[in-house]
Structures are given as structure tokens and as C-alpha cells.
Scaffold this motif. Structure first.
Motif, mmCIF file in Angstrom:
data_model
loop_
_atom_site.group_PDB
_atom_site.id
_atom_site.type_symbol
_atom_site.label_atom_id
_atom_site.label_comp_id
_atom_site.label_asym_id
_atom_site.label_seq_id
_atom_site.Cartn_x
_atom_site.Cartn_y
_atom_site.Cartn_z
ATOM 1 N N GLY A 174 0.848 -1.342 -0.097
ATOM 2 C CA GLY A 174 0.054 0.038 -0.125
ATOM 3 C C GLY A 174 0.892 1.159 -0.040
ATOM 4 N N THR A 175 1.883 1.209 0.754
ATOM 5 C CA THR A 175 2.839 2.574 0.553
ATOM 6 C C THR A 175 3.463 2.785 -0.743
ATOM 7 O OG1 THR A 175 4.767 1.196 1.177
ATOM 8 C CG2 THR A 175 3.538 2.012 3.093
ATOM 9 N N VAL A 176 3.360 1.824 -1.533
ATOM 10 C CA VAL A 176 4.104 2.186 -2.999
ATOM 11 C C VAL A 176 2.758 2.287 -3.942
ATOM 12 C CG1 VAL A 176 6.253 1.289 -2.498
ATOM 13 C CG2 VAL A 176 4.480 -0.289 -3.293
ATOM 14 N N GLY A 177 1.498 2.309 -3.376
ATOM 15 C CA GLY A 177 0.528 2.700 -4.196
ATOM 16 C C GLY A 177 -0.193 1.399 -4.846
ATOM 17 N N MET A 178 0.143 0.115 -4.301
ATOM 18 C CA MET A 178 -0.232 -1.214 -4.820
ATOM 19 C C MET A 178 -1.650 -1.647 -4.208
ATOM 20 S SD MET A 178 2.935 -3.336 -6.372
ATOM 21 C CE MET A 178 1.663 -4.279 -7.065
ATOM 22 N N ALA A 179 -2.603 -1.699 -4.670
ATOM 23 C CA ALA A 179 -3.861 -2.317 -3.970
ATOM 24 C C ALA A 179 -3.918 -3.914 -3.996
ATOM 25 C CB ALA A 179 -5.200 -1.745 -4.894
ATOM 26 N N SER A 180 -3.960 -4.227 -2.884
ATOM 27 C CA SER A 180 -3.592 -5.851 -2.781
ATOM 28 C C SER A 180 -4.537 -6.568 -1.764
ATOM 29 C CB SER A 180 -2.011 -6.274 -2.725
ATOM 30 O OG SER A 180 -1.802 -5.623 -1.641
ATOM 31 N N ALA A 181 -4.800 -7.699 -1.733
ATOM 32 C CA ALA A 181 -5.587 -8.453 -0.719
ATOM 33 C C ALA A 181 -5.198 -10.085 -0.882
ATOM 34 C CB ALA A 181 -6.986 -8.272 -0.696
ATOM 35 N N VAL A 182 -5.573 -10.612 0.379
ATOM 36 C CA VAL A 182 -5.723 -12.192 -0.024
ATOM 37 C C VAL A 182 -7.021 -12.640 0.566
ATOM 38 C CG1 VAL A 182 -2.951 -12.411 0.792
ATOM 39 C CG2 VAL A 182 -4.757 -12.093 2.607
ATOM 40 N N VAL A 183 -7.260 -13.596 -0.100
ATOM 41 C CA VAL A 183 -8.661 -14.399 -0.076
ATOM 42 C C VAL A 183 -8.701 -15.724 0.633
ATOM 43 C CG1 VAL A 183 -9.986 -12.967 -1.624
ATOM 44 C CG2 VAL A 183 -8.807 -15.043 -2.477
ATOM 45 N N ILE A 189 -12.200 -12.187 1.653
ATOM 46 C CA ILE A 189 -11.150 -11.406 1.844
ATOM 47 C C ILE A 189 -10.785 -11.546 3.242
ATOM 48 C CG2 ILE A 189 -10.118 -9.135 1.813
ATOM 49 C CD1 ILE A 189 -12.024 -8.353 -0.211
ATOM 50 N N GLN A 190 -9.629 -12.030 3.470
ATOM 51 C CA GLN A 190 -8.766 -12.099 4.906
ATOM 52 C C GLN A 190 -8.265 -11.000 5.458
ATOM 53 O OE1 GLN A 190 -9.454 -15.568 6.478
ATOM 54 N NE2 GLN A 190 -10.940 -15.237 4.780
ATOM 55 N N MET A 191 -7.636 -10.407 4.409
ATOM 56 C CA MET A 191 -7.109 -9.130 4.706
ATOM 57 C C MET A 191 -6.662 -8.256 3.491
ATOM 58 S SD MET A 191 -3.076 -10.043 5.836
ATOM 59 C CE MET A 191 -3.642 -11.522 6.761
ATOM 60 N N ALA A 192 -6.885 -7.169 3.494
ATOM 61 C CA ALA A 192 -6.434 -6.064 2.375
ATOM 62 C C ALA A 192 -5.937 -4.776 2.908
ATOM 63 C CB ALA A 192 -7.846 -5.836 1.706
ATOM 64 N N GLU A 199 -10.013 1.123 -3.703
ATOM 65 C CA GLU A 199 -10.272 0.880 -5.081
ATOM 66 C C GLU A 199 -11.647 -0.056 -5.397
ATOM 67 O OE1 GLU A 199 -8.788 1.983 -7.929
ATOM 68 O OE2 GLU A 199 -7.226 3.276 -6.940
ATOM 69 N N MET A 200 -11.697 -0.787 -4.501
ATOM 70 C CA MET A 200 -12.920 -1.891 -4.830
ATOM 71 C C MET A 200 -14.061 -1.562 -3.971
ATOM 72 S SD MET A 200 -11.437 -4.243 -6.933
ATOM 73 C CE MET A 200 -12.162 -5.442 -6.649
ATOM 74 N N THR A 201 -14.327 -0.534 -3.525
ATOM 75 C CA THR A 201 -15.378 0.083 -2.758
ATOM 76 C C THR A 201 -16.724 -0.595 -3.730
ATOM 77 O OG1 THR A 201 -14.384 1.496 -1.810
ATOM 78 C CG2 THR A 201 -16.907 1.930 -2.106
ATOM 79 N N GLY A 202 -17.506 -1.078 -3.149
ATOM 80 C CA GLY A 202 -18.938 -1.551 -3.929
ATOM 81 C C GLY A 202 -18.566 -2.839 -4.342
ATOM 82 N N PHE A 203 -17.391 -3.561 -4.479
ATOM 83 C CA PHE A 203 -17.309 -5.005 -4.872
ATOM 84 C C PHE A 203 -17.131 -5.883 -3.767
ATOM 85 C CE2 PHE A 203 -15.177 -2.746 -8.804
ATOM 86 C CZ PHE A 203 -16.140 -3.065 -9.284
ATOM 87 N N VAL A 204 -16.957 -5.630 -2.497
ATOM 88 C CA VAL A 204 -17.177 -6.369 -1.317
ATOM 89 C C VAL A 204 -18.212 -6.497 -0.590
ATOM 90 C CG1 VAL A 204 -15.900 -6.965 0.774
ATOM 91 C CG2 VAL A 204 -14.743 -5.915 -1.194
ATOM 92 N N GLY A 208 -17.013 -9.964 3.773
ATOM 93 C CA GLY A 208 -15.901 -9.753 2.965
ATOM 94 C C GLY A 208 -15.932 -10.741 1.706
ATOM 95 N N LEU A 209 -16.736 -11.178 1.472
ATOM 96 C CA LEU A 209 -17.048 -11.899 0.162
ATOM 97 C C LEU A 209 -17.092 -10.807 -0.980
ATOM 98 C CD1 LEU A 209 -17.537 -14.723 -1.204
ATOM 99 C CD2 LEU A 209 -20.057 -14.041 -1.102
ATOM 100 N N LEU A 210 -16.167 -11.255 -2.019
ATOM 101 C CA LEU A 210 -15.740 -10.287 -3.280
ATOM 102 C C LEU A 210 -16.890 -10.563 -4.081
ATOM 103 C CD1 LEU A 210 -13.475 -8.572 -3.934
ATOM 104 C CD2 LEU A 210 -12.557 -10.097 -5.178
ATOM 105 N N ARG A 211 -17.610 -9.369 -4.773
ATOM 106 C CA ARG A 211 -18.677 -9.527 -5.618
ATOM 107 C C ARG A 211 -18.147 -8.735 -6.742
ATOM 108 N NH1 ARG A 211 -21.198 -14.204 -5.022
ATOM 109 N NH2 ARG A 211 -22.398 -14.203 -3.028
ATOM 110 N N LEU A 212 -18.039 -9.220 -7.976
ATOM 111 C CA LEU A 212 -17.538 -8.608 -9.123
ATOM 112 C C LEU A 212 -18.636 -8.691 -10.032
ATOM 113 C CD1 LEU A 212 -14.061 -10.473 -9.459
ATOM 114 C CD2 LEU A 212 -14.389 -8.088 -8.250
#
Length: 355
Positions: A174-183, A189-192, A199-204, A208-212
Motif C-alpha cells: 500500500g505504501t507504494v500505491g499497490m492495491a492488494s488483498a488475500v482471499v 477477503i482475509q485481509m486487504a 479501489e474496490m469499494t462496492g465490490f465487497v 468480506g465476500l468479493l462480488r464482481l
């Protein structure tokens, strides 16, 4: 002392194999196993003596017919070890396929096992396989029960250390601008890091279930289904009005991962904003040595192991040893998946020096 080794494994999870080996020798068993059982997967660490046998077993249809494990899980909560005769009868040992087709032919008829619950749906199963006999198994229970609290605490510490390590990695990205998570294996999502959450507002969704978007969700579901098989990494275009791609990289095969419910990395890449750093960042994220980081960089640049060996002046065997270490530290065990993850983090136009 054995207890010291158990607690050492909490900080150095790669030591669990050696702990299981020492436990096996202590109780004259053929080997030991530590299994992470979740609703969607089963992963294990084994003592070296039975590693090959266990991996062969995992490829058979008997995995779904393991009455011992089923009855241990269904058994009323018991804060100690149980033997085979606590779960099956002598007649069943003579007739059940798990015994007649596998355990007995492989000299593992007699065992002792315990469940260590660390959440309502997840548990660690510790078993010793191939004890000398049923009487010996029963006589070993008091000593095993005395060790169980130490094993449970060490396992919990392993999970906590790995969680904190993963969280630090997410924050560093995150400090270098990379959006990332683990599922996990169900897409939760276990952590993000904060970037992913923004960036993924509206998709969670809930829990924490990802909805795309529909097309992306279909790809994501396919990727989840393949996580326990030979499936490689997957790039999923979100198709939400832009060109953002969600890279899904399986995590499997690392001893550290048995203590957490992590199935895949998610790395969000926006081609319109490619200001991400080179893969040297992985050196700090995953404790890679300088040599390992250079090899990782070279793999992303498309170089083969032989080309890397020639360019660096080291042997091909040494390069392979470094790659094996990279696999262990990143939790990825296929070169194609490793390159996919590192490639998602690298500047597309960078040229990697080898000296």
C-alpha cells in the motif's frame, strides 16, 4: 528438549516437519502429520519419513473415505489424543477400505490423533501414524496429552505470526500505491490494504465476500475452483468502465500457510496508472536475499534458469536452490504463478541488470 523444538516451530514454521519427526521417534511411530482442514480444502505438513506416502494417498479416492478423520471430527470435543480403537472397531479395521487398501498395507494401522480448534469452522489435526500396536498407542496417550497444550500454543503463535507478516506485506504494498488483498478458498477477503479497500469499494459484500461484475465474477469463480488443482494464475478484467485487471495468484505448498486460511493473492493493476516499483520490493516483503531478488527479477524479465545461471556465474543447481527458497518464502510453488505475481508488481518497461 522436545518442548523447545515445538515453540521454535512457532517462529520458524519450516521447523514443523522436524518437530513431527522428533515426535514420531519419541513414540516409535512411522511418522507424523499436521493437517489444516477447512470447508474447502485440506493441507498438511508431514515428517520426512512419510511425506511421499502421504502425497500418494492425497491422489487416491480414499481421501473422501477416511473414516478415521470423519469420526475424529464428529467425536464430542475431547482435549486430548484419541487412538484408532476410540474411533473404529477391530472388525472395521479388517473391512473398511481406508484400512484394507491403504493404512494396513503401509504399516499405519495404529495411530493417535487430536483436533486443535482455532475457529468454529477450522481446525488443525495432529496425528502420529504407524505406532507399534494398539496397547502401545493407549499407553502413549498420557505423554501425548501432556505435550498437546504446547503444540496448540505453538500452532496459534504460528498463525498469529503469519497473519502479522501478511498484514505487513499488504501495508508495504500500500505504501507504494499497490492495491492488494488475500482471499480464502471461498472468495472471502482475509485481509486487504487501504488501497484495495478504496479501489474496490462496492465490490465487497457481507463477511468480506468479493462480488464482481458478472463476467469478472464468472472468471473469479473458475479461478477459486482451480486453486486446489493445477490451475495457474489468472488475470481478471473488471470491465467496470476502465481497464483494471485483478491478478489472482494461488498460494499453496508453503508450511506457513497451513496456519492461515489464505488461498490466493489479489493484486489490482490499472494500466493507466502504472507507477508501481520493480520486483526488488519482494526482497523486503518476503525476506528474499539479494541473490533471490535478482533471480526473481530475471524470471519476470523472461530469462530461463540456464540464462540466469550463465549471467550470474553460478551453477544451475544453485539457481534452482534459490528458486526453491523463493517458492517457500512467497507461498507459491509453480514458476508460472511466481512470474505472474511478480510481473503484476513490476514496471512493464524495466530492464533488469544481472550484476
Amino acid at each position: 528438549m522436545l518442548v523447545d523444538d515445538i515453540y521454535e516451530a512457532a517462529v520458524l514454521p519450516e521447523r514443523w516437519g522436524a518437530v513431527l519427526d522428533r515426535l514420531s521417534r519419541e513414540f516409535r511411530a512411522r511418522g507424523g502429520m499436521l493437517i489444516r482442514a477447512t470447508p474447502t480444502s485440506q493441507r498438511s505438513i508431514c515428517s520426512p519419513a512419510i511425506e511421499a506416502t502421504v502425497r500418494l494417498f492425497e491422489q487416491t479416492d480414499l481421501v473422501g473415505q477416511n473414516v478415521r478423520v470423519e469420526r475424529l471430527v464428529a467425536h464430542p470435543p475431547h482435549p486430548g489424543f484419541l487412538t484408532d480403537l476410540d474411533l473404529v472397531t477391530l472388525d472395521e479395521i479388517e473391512t473398511l477400505p481406508i484400512y484394507t487398501r491403504w493404512l494396513t498395507p503401509h504399516d499405519c494401522t495404529v495411530g493417535a490423533a487430536t483436533l486443535i480448534h482455532d475457529s468454529p469452522s477450522n481446525a488443525l489435526l495432529l496425528s502420529l501414524e504407524g505406532l507399534p500396536g494398539h496397547d502401545e498407542a493407549r499407553h502413549s496417550i498420557p505423554a501425548l496429552d501432556a505435550l498437546r497444550p504446547h503444540i496448540a500454543r505453538s500452532a496459534m503463535l504460528s498463525a498469529r505470526f503469519h497473519f502479522e507478516r501478511m498484514r505487513s506485506a499488504m501495508e508495504a504494498l500500500g505504501t507504494v500505491g499497490m492495491a492488494s488483498a488475500v482471499v480464502d478458498g471461498r472468495g472471502h477477503i482475509q485481509m486487504a490494504n487501504a488501497g484495495f479497500e478504496a479501489e474496490m469499494t462496492g465490490f465487497v459484500g457481507t463477511r468480506g465476500l468479493l462480488r464482481l461484475p458478472p463476467a469478472a465474477q464468472a472468471q473469479f469463480d473458475v479461478g477459486l475452483a482451480q486453486l486446489q488443482g493445477p490451475g495457474a494464475s489468472l488475470g481478471i478484467r473488471l470491465a467496470d468502465g476502465g481497464f483494471r485487471v485483478l491478478h489472482m495468484v494461488p498460494v499453496r505448498g508453503d508450511a506457513r500457510d497451513i496456519f492461515t486460511n489464505v488461498a490466493a493473492f489479489l493484486i489490482l493493476v490499472d494500466p493507466a496508472r502504472r507507477s508501481t516499483p520493480g520486483t526488488g520490493l519482494l526482497q523486503s516483503l518476503f525476506d528474499l536475499s539479494p541473490a533471490e531478488a535478482r533471480i526473481a527479477d530475471a524470471l519476470v524479465a523472461g530469462r530461463t534458469l540456464k540464462e540466469i545461471a550463465t549471467a550470474t556465474g553460478i551453477s544451475l543447481e544453485t539457481v534452482r536452490a534459490h528458486l526453491k527458497s523463493i517458492f517457500a518464502k512467497t507461498g507459491i510453488n509453480r514458476q508460472i504463478d511466481l512470474v505472474a505475481m511478480l510481473g503484476a508488481m513490476a514496471r512493464p518497461e524495466q530492464d533488469v541488470p544481472m550484476s
